[in-house]
Design a protein around this motif. Structure first.
Motif: not given
Lengths: 108, 505, 154
Positions: A82-84, A88-91, C57-62, C112-114
């Motif tokens: 998850m952290v990785g 990665l998304v940030a980069i 990016v919301q998708f990745y977070l969730v 507010g991630v969700l």
């Protein structure tokens, strides 16, 4: 004896051999591949090799400890990934590429 | 069959006092998390203050635990196992717990200045710092390889995020990703080693190993040795010992300065504590096998760290190689494997923590916003512009080089004394050689600051005076004071460290 | 020294595997590098563009948060199996575990991630305006119907 006889299941060294092979594949992959996500997958492969070894040892020893340890390994692996992925998304949002060759601002 | 039969599970009473420092650290982190969730302070410094308060609280518990151990309240032999042998309350753990609290406190002070300066502040930073510190504290008291692995991961995962903290510097994110990839890679080795040790002995408890080796004669110890080598490799990755040091220069250069200082100090403390517990408690029966291994790692770590530091032109990278060299010196204390050596290593860890925090306080002030001025050239003629800062940095560099009158000298002397006791003369020669080599690059930086004139094409803005916030001044005063104090009057700390060496008695 | 034989054999095998495979490919493979070849291997398709440029990016977070909470549940299973044997101590330890997760959950909610969609602002004025528009439309429809009936009757 049918081939489905559980008494004939392989010796635990067979699982151990498989685990060593998986671990080697993961190590080689990590060292040879350039895509960061593939490198992550290789680390996961190594961790799964460890899990296989732990479960095999636990079964051989008649001991639940190995299986419980696998739970912890799974959770830690998930946290690392998850952290990785977050980094990665940030980069990716900055540079739009995630190959290890592109990560060369820092070198020496 | 009734699977809910109660009889077969030993439920020892939970002994929360053994993990009170760690609980205080984690609890403060959770409180901060709740505070962010419920209502926000406008000023992040409030969160820093709460984090510092929690750290003091944790340090108080650790000191109380130390006193309980010393007075024999914790049980026979000044040792008490808690949570079914998962953790152990002893002098070694309490001593290093206090040291970690010191690193966190100085780290929080450095971070407060840095984050406001860089405009990268968010309260979550302090939560990660506290959780990472809790991981370190759990690591120094863990008596079980499962516990050790989880604490190591807790501290590492938090450090990965902290390394990537600075959103406006892509170097920082790159450093975080590299640290994470190589850290996860090394964790896999550590885990595989643990799996083999578990397979060979049927337990992951360090005292259990000791008992197993005492009671059983192994037909073949190949699996134990394989496990031992893999565990040593995994832990050496974390303390950045050569040949497992490749990540350190990149991460040190990219990560935010306070994080680097905290990582250099805290991760080393935790890594060495883990290594020493595994080798001395768990694998003492294999001392003849791990000593040559550590000997080789210590020797090349000292030499390679010192030699490669000479060719660096960036001060942060130079500090990374310096940190590698220091890891080698600390390792020599474990190679000696006697009371003087381990006492020296513990003293060295304290001295190094203080020196590295002070040095990074100065470096981060000189670097200014965005960490731009970190090359050796930027230090040219610093004494003209900032005599006091240059003087402090020079003093701390002298201490790192091991000039007499500083804590660095006493630390090196103490570990070499242990080596002499163990008659490891070759390693003493290698260590002295590495000391001389490392003195070269520390002194070169001092020469840049004091002897060289200002650069010809001097950038006018850099000639303005550097602002030194009050918090930084506190850090500098504390670090200089203790570096001097431990250099002149080291007996007190040496005595305390001598009682925390894990050797019975 | 015999104890080390296994390690030595393993190390030699591993190193020779690396050496042989790298050496053979270095000797036999022709070297005509192009930027495409040096690029990361993506299932054999030449990447003429970086994949989709914009992605939520919301998708990745969730997804990440789902993984975390999903995996944490694993620790509840062993406890559930041995719940009675572990008695109150086990219960309180698990309660503590769940409380820690809940604090993290509260933080996620607060950040507010969700929140998937942008927040709808429903103040009283726009609400009433909306009602008025609806009411006017309904009235118009009714009068239209009335007119239709009247014309039918006529």
């Amino acid at each position: 004896m049918s081939m489905f006889d559980i008494g004939n299941s392989p010796d635990y060294t067979a699982y151990l051999a498989l685990s060593v092979i998986l671990f080697m594949i993961g190590t080689m992959g990590f060292l040879l591949r350039k895509n960061t996500i593939v490198m992550f997958m290789c680390v996961e492969l190594m961790l799964n090799a460890v899990n296989l070894a732990l479960v095999a040892f636990g079964r051989e020893l008649g001991h639940a400890g190995g299986q419980i340890f696998v739970f912890f390994v799974l959770v830690v692996a998930a946290a690392e990934v998850m952290v990785g992925l977050a980094i990665l998304v940030a980069i990716y949002r900055r540079r739009l590429r995630v190959s290890a060759d592109d990560l060369s601002n820092l070198s020496g | 069959m009734n699977i809910h039969a109660a009889a077969d599970i030993p439920t020892s009473p939970a002994d929360y006092s053994a993990i009170a420092p760690e609980l205080a650290m984690l609890g403060t982190g959770l409180v901060l998390l709740l505070m962010i969730a419920l209502k926000r302070f406008k000023n992040d410094s409030w969160y820093a203050a709460i984090a510092a308060f929690g750290t003091l609280f944790s340090a108080g518990w650790a000191i109380a635990l130390w006193n309980a151990v010393e007075s024999g309240e914790v049980g026979d032999d000044h040792v008490r196992f808690a949570f079914s042998g998962m953790v152990v309350a002893d002098g070694f753990g309490a001593f290093l717990s206090v040291l970690i609290c010191l690193a966190v406190l100085l780290g929080i002070l450095l971070s407060d200045v840095y984050l406001r300066h860089e405009n990268a502040g968010k309260a979550e930073y302090y939560i990660l710092l506290l959780f990472s510190a809790a991981g370190m504290q759990f690591m120094v008291i863990s008596n079980n390889l499962v516990m050790m692995f989880i604490s190591l991961e807790l501290l590492s995962v938090c450090l990965y995020i902290l390394s990537a903290w600075h959103r406006d510097r892509s170097d920082s994110q790159e450093a975080g990703l590299k640290y994470l990839l190589l850290g996860a890679f090394s964790s896999a080795f550590l885990l595989y080693g643990i799996a083999f040790l578990y397979g060979a002995t049927g337990t992951t408890n360090l005292v259990g190993f000791e008992q197993y080796f005492a009671e059983n004669v192994l037909f073949s110890s190949g699996m134990v040795l394989l496990g031992m080598v893999l565990v040593v490799v995994g832990l050496c990755f974390k303390v950045a010992a050569v040949p497992f040091h490749m990540w350190a220069p990149d991460v040190y250069q990219g990560a935010p300065m306070p994080v680097v200082a905290f990582m250099a100090a805290g991760a080393k403390v935790a890594g060495f504590a883990g290594l020493w517990r595994v080798l001395e408690v768990g694998l003492s029966a294999y001392e003849l096998d791990w000593q040559p291994l550590l000997w080789a790692i210590a020797a090349i770590t000292m030499l390679v760290g010192s030699v490669l530091a000479i060719v660096q032109t960036d001060v942060k990278r130079m500090m990374a190689y310096s940190s590698i060299a220091h890891a080698g010196f600390i390792l020599t204390g474990l190679v000696a494997a006697n009371e003087e050596g381990v006492r020296g290593a513990l003293f060295y860890l304290v001295a190094y923590t203080i020196m590295v925090m002070g040095a990074f306080a100065v470096i981060s002030l000189v670097a200014r916003r965005g960490e731009q001025d970190t090359s050796l050239e930027d230090y040219r003629g610093l004494s003209r512009r900032e005599p006091l800062l240059a003087g402090i940095l020079a003093f701390l560099l002298f201490a790192m080089a091991g000039i007499p009158g500083t804590s660095g000298f006493v630390a090196k002397f103490a570990v070499f004394g242990g080596l002499a006791g163990a008659e490891r003369w070759v390693l003493i020669v290698v260590g002295t050689l590495a000391s001389v080599l490392s003195a070269f690059f520390y002194l070169r930086l001092v020469v840049y600051m004091f002897m060289e004139g200002l650069p010809l094409e001097a950038k006018t803005p850099t000639l303005s005076r550097l602002p030194v916030p009050g918090v930084s001044a506190v850090v500098l005063a504390v670090t200089v004071f203790f570096t001097l104090q431990l250099g002149v009057l080291p007996e007190g700390l040496l005595d305390i460290a001598g009682r925390a060496t894990l050797f019975a008695g | 020294m015999g104890d080390y034989l296994g390690i030595v054999v393993m190390a030699v095998l591993a190193l020779s595997f690396v050496g042989v495979s790298l050496g053979v490919s270095a000797l036999l493979a022709p070297k005509r590098p192009t930027p495409e070849k040096l690029d990361a291997y993506e299932c054999g398709i030449v990447s003429d563009q970086e994949s989709v440029e914009r992605f939520p990016v919301q998708f990745y977070l969730v997804a990440m948060i789902f993984i975390a909470f999903d995996v944490e549940i694993i620790f509840l299973y062993p406890w559930a199996v041995r719940m009675r044997a572990l008695e109150l101590f086990g219960f309180f330890e698990m309660a503590l575990f769940v409380v820690v997760l809940l604090i993290a959950y509260a933080y996620i909610l607060r950040e507010g991630v969700l929140d998937w969609a942008p927040k709808r602002t429903l103040d009283r004025e726009t609400l009433m305006q909306g009602f008025r528009v609806e009411a006017d439309r309904a009235k118009a429809a009714l009068s239209e119907q009335d007119r239709g009936r009247k014309s039918e009757a006529a």
